[in-house]
Design a protein around this motif. Structure first.
Motif, PDB file in Angstrom:
ATOM      1  N   TRP A   1      27.530 -55.009  97.308  1.00 42.61           N
ATOM      2  CA  TRP A   1      27.843 -53.660  96.814  1.00 42.61           C
ATOM      3  C   TRP A   1      28.114 -52.691  97.970  1.00 42.61           C
ATOM      4  O   TRP A   1      28.994 -51.856  97.906  1.00 42.61           O
TER       5      TRP A   1
ATOM      6  N   CYS B   1      19.907 -52.640  88.876  1.00 45.30           N
ATOM      7  CA  CYS B   1      19.423 -54.001  88.610  1.00 45.30           C
ATOM      8  C   CYS B   1      18.186 -54.048  87.727  1.00 45.30           C
ATOM      9  O   CYS B   1      18.037 -54.963  86.936  1.00 45.30           O
TER      10      CYS B   1
ATOM     11  N   CYS C   1      13.303 -56.483  96.410  1.00 44.37           N
ATOM     12  CA  CYS C   1      14.021 -55.236  96.090  1.00 44.37           C
ATOM     13  C   CYS C   1      13.400 -54.019  96.787  1.00 44.37           C
ATOM     14  O   CYS C   1      14.054 -52.982  96.920  1.00 44.37           O
TER      15      CYS C   1
ATOM     16  N   LYS D   1      23.268 -59.446  97.107  1.00 46.96           N
ATOM     17  CA  LYS D   1      23.919 -58.570  96.113  1.00 46.96           C
ATOM     18  C   LYS D   1      24.006 -57.130  96.668  1.00 46.96           C
ATOM     19  O   LYS D   1      25.018 -56.450  96.525  1.00 46.96           O
ATOM     20  N   GLN D   2      22.930 -56.704  97.286  1.00 47.75           N
ATOM     21  CA  GLN D   2      22.928 -55.361  97.879  1.00 47.75           C
ATOM     22  C   GLN D   2      24.043 -55.243  98.919  1.00 47.75           C
ATOM     23  O   GLN D   2      24.790 -54.262  98.957  1.00 47.75           O
TER      24      GLN D   2
ATOM     25  N   ILE E   1      16.122 -59.981  90.330  1.00 44.43           N
ATOM     26  CA  ILE E   1      15.275 -58.939  90.935  1.00 44.43           C
ATOM     27  C   ILE E   1      13.953 -59.566  91.358  1.00 44.43           C
ATOM     28  O   ILE E   1      13.585 -60.635  90.883  1.00 44.43           O
TER      29      ILE E   1
ATOM     30  N   PHE F   1      20.038 -49.766  95.075  1.00 40.59           N
ATOM     31  CA  PHE F   1      20.602 -50.125  93.764  1.00 40.59           C
ATOM     32  C   PHE F   1      19.527 -50.520  92.748  1.00 40.59           C
ATOM     33  O   PHE F   1      19.833 -51.205  91.768  1.00 40.59           O
ATOM     34  N   LEU F   2      18.333 -50.065  92.967  1.00 37.68           N
ATOM     35  CA  LEU F   2      17.239 -50.435  92.057  1.00 37.68           C
ATOM     36  C   LEU F   2      17.588 -50.100  90.604  1.00 37.68           C
ATOM     37  O   LEU F   2      17.343 -50.885  89.692  1.00 37.68           O
TER      38      LEU F   2
HETATM   39  S1  SF4 Z   1      17.816 -54.089  93.253  1.00 35.48           S
HETATM   40 FE1  SF4 Z   1      17.118 -56.036  94.040  1.00 35.48          FE
HETATM   41  S2  SF4 Z   1      18.498 -57.566  93.215  1.00 35.48           S
HETATM   42 FE2  SF4 Z   1      19.473 -55.576  92.935  1.00 35.48          FE
HETATM   43  S3  SF4 Z   1      20.786 -55.360  94.722  1.00 35.48           S
HETATM   44 FE3  SF4 Z   1      18.865 -54.393  95.189  1.00 35.48          FE
HETATM   45  S4  SF4 Z   1      17.640 -55.919  96.208  1.00 35.48           S
HETATM   46 FE4  SF4 Z   1      19.327 -56.971  95.185  1.00 35.48          FE
END
Ligand code: SF4
Length: 524
Positions: free
Chosen positions: A25, A220, A208, A21-22, A204, A216-217
């Protein structure tokens, strides 16, 4: 997006290894505000570049692929040309295979092939360096190059300026990289498929923050409720997760029979009752601070490549100090010094510290161990002042490095009445101090006028907090001095906490053993 823009790179691959996911983005939202580097990250990046350039000098005779960063195709072409020239090494060599670009810090030619050298600005090899080297080896081999060996070249923590001949350590990681290569093709394919589709759903978890904090903590992770169990003082992440799994989301939810540390029990009581908890031993603990006092705070810099005599890579070197020093006749004088040039800051800083602390009987610091380390560093950089600095450090006669405020809170604030309000009190600490010493003055009213807070509530906080301590006027003055230091340093939020910490010294250790601080007492 065009197929080219979905191509992977070494850094993209490593992001995807942490979380798909990271990576999605990063690729689909390259302008996301979370991806703008902070000044701290920029500084690390710049120091990393310096290390990379310096490393080239340790493997001389090579040629740099000096092409602007985003001209990937041109860099690959230039590398191909350089390979034809049988150079002993190529710096920043670029390759493309399996729709993935990689840049190799140093590609060294050997008798039978090449060595991939990954340069790291760290003092040791870390597990996350292996997939980094592995994806390079994979792409280079797929591009047709004979790669025989892989190395991580990192900084040598034993190196001391000015002798930088041994600044680097080269570690052969070939067997480890060969083992890590097994999963690379499948992972590259999986990342490419994922990038061509919609945003993946990734829960999550520990990944992370490992090996790096994901930018992007905030997107999420759900916003935690007030007084979430993770806010228990210095609680381990694992323990907080356990409490949550047991159904205790906030401190309000914790049952009375739960086994807690003394500090946590005090915090829970304050939160659950909405009252301030002040231990009866607070005044006695503060009484060990014999005036005149100096409140000392250092700030440091850490340089990957050391610049001053005796310094090693990433050593913290003090470059700034601030001290509020109590005067014999009353009042406080502020001393400060900050480096403003490339010269070794330690001699001038040491002189300023010694002069500032000369009249103090005790020197008080928030993190005594850190300040002691800073003083040690000053002794190394200013040997002519070693004795004076040692006196500060070892508490010999005067001045003494005072025993400090440690994380054993003797009192804890109720919900909603902590950091913010005390920060505001700090800004007017002289006024507050004067008022609290004499309880006849309507503290609450004055504070309410100044800060637009509920007067009854605020009086409860200020007088409640100082209940036992206010029995001793000197204690109040000392506390005021702690508060006066609130704006010092780059982490000012720490300083407002001072008044919430227990003063620590040898006697306090004894008090702990006797169990005196185990008793909770509400004041206010
Ligand atoms: S916060 Fe966690 S789940 Fe969200 S994009 Fe970052 S690593 Fe991935």
């Amino acid at each position: 997006m065009s197929p080219e823009s979905l191509r992977l790179s070494k850094s993209r691959y490593l992001s995807g290894l942490q979380c798909h996911k990271q990576l999605w983005w990063r690729v689909h939202e390259p302008e996301a505000p979370e991806l703008t580097p902070t000044p701290g990250q920029q500084n690390l990046f710049s120091q990393g570049q310096d290390v990379g350039e310096r490393a080239r000098g340790h493997i001389p005779g090579g040629e740099l692929i000096d092409v602007p960063f985003y001209q990937y195709e041109n860099k690959v072409t230039a590398t191909r040309e350089a390979l034809k020239r049988d150079l002993p090494a190529i710096y920043e060599a670029w390759f493309l295979a399996d729709e993935t670009y990689v840049g190799v810090d140093i590609l060294e030619r050997t008798s039978r092939g090449h060595t991939v050298i990954e340069v790291k600005a760290s003092n040791s090899r870390k597990p996350e360096h292996l997939p980094d080297a592995a994806v390079q080896v994979h792409v280079l081999r797929r591009a047709g190059l004979q790669v025989e060996r892989a190395e991580v070249m990192h900084l040598n923590p034993e190196c001391r300026f000015p002798d930088l001949a041994k600044l680097f350590i080269r570690e052969d990681v070939t067997p480890l990289v060969e083992a890590a290569l097994i999963g690379v093709p499948d992972e590259l394919a999986a990342q490419q498929r994922m990038l061509a589709g919609p945003l993946p759903d990734v829960p999550i978890g520990d990944h992370c923050t490992r090996p790096y904090d994901c930018p992007f903590l905030e997107r999420c992770w759900p916003k935690l409720p007030d007084h979430h169990v993770s806010k228990l003082y210095r609680i381990e992440r694992k323990r907080a997760l356990e409490l949550e799994a047991d159904g205790y989301a906030t401190i309000y939810d914790l049952p009375s029979d739960l086994e807690l540390s003394v500090i946590h029990a005090r915090q829970v009581k304050a939160v659950q009752t909405g009252r301030m908890v002040v231990e009866p031993t607070l005044a006695r603990a503060l009484g060990h601070f014999t005036p005149p006092l100096a409140f000392l705070d250092f700030e440091t810099v850490s340089l990957a490549i050391p610049r001053w005599p005796g310094c090693r890579p990433w050593q913290q070197v003090p470059v700034q100090f601030s001290a509020h020093v109590e005067q014999q006749g009353g009042g406080w004088v502020h001393h400060q010094w900050i480096a403003d040039g490339p010269e070794d800051p330690r001699p001038a800083l040491a002189e300023a510290v010694v002069a500032a602390c000369a009249g103090a009987r005790r020197v008080v610091a928030y993190h005594a161990s850190f300040e002691r380390e800073c003083i040690k560093r000053l002794r190394e950089g200013a040997p002519h002042l070693a004795k004076e600095l040692e006196r500060i450090e070892k508490r010999e006669r005067r001045p003494e490095l005072g025993e400090c405020l440690r994380e054993r809170r003797l009192h804890h604030h109720p919900p909603g009445l902590h950091r913010l309000h005390l920060t505001r009190v700090d800004q007017r600490q002289l006024q507050v101090r004067g008022q609290v010493v004499d309880r006849r003055v309507p503290v609450g009213f004055e504070l309410e006028r100044s800060f637009a807070l509920d007067p009854v509530q605020f009086a409860d906080v200020v007088i409640g907090e100082l209940g036992p301590a206010a029995l001793d006027e000197r204690t109040v003055v000392r506390r005021g001095a702690m508060l006066a230091d609130c704006h010092v340093g780059q982490r000012p939020f720490e300083h407002p906490l001072l008044c919430r910490e227990l003063v620590w010294d040898a006697d306090q250790r004894r008090l702990d053993q006797r169990g005196d601080v185990l008793t909770h007492e509400q004041v206010g």
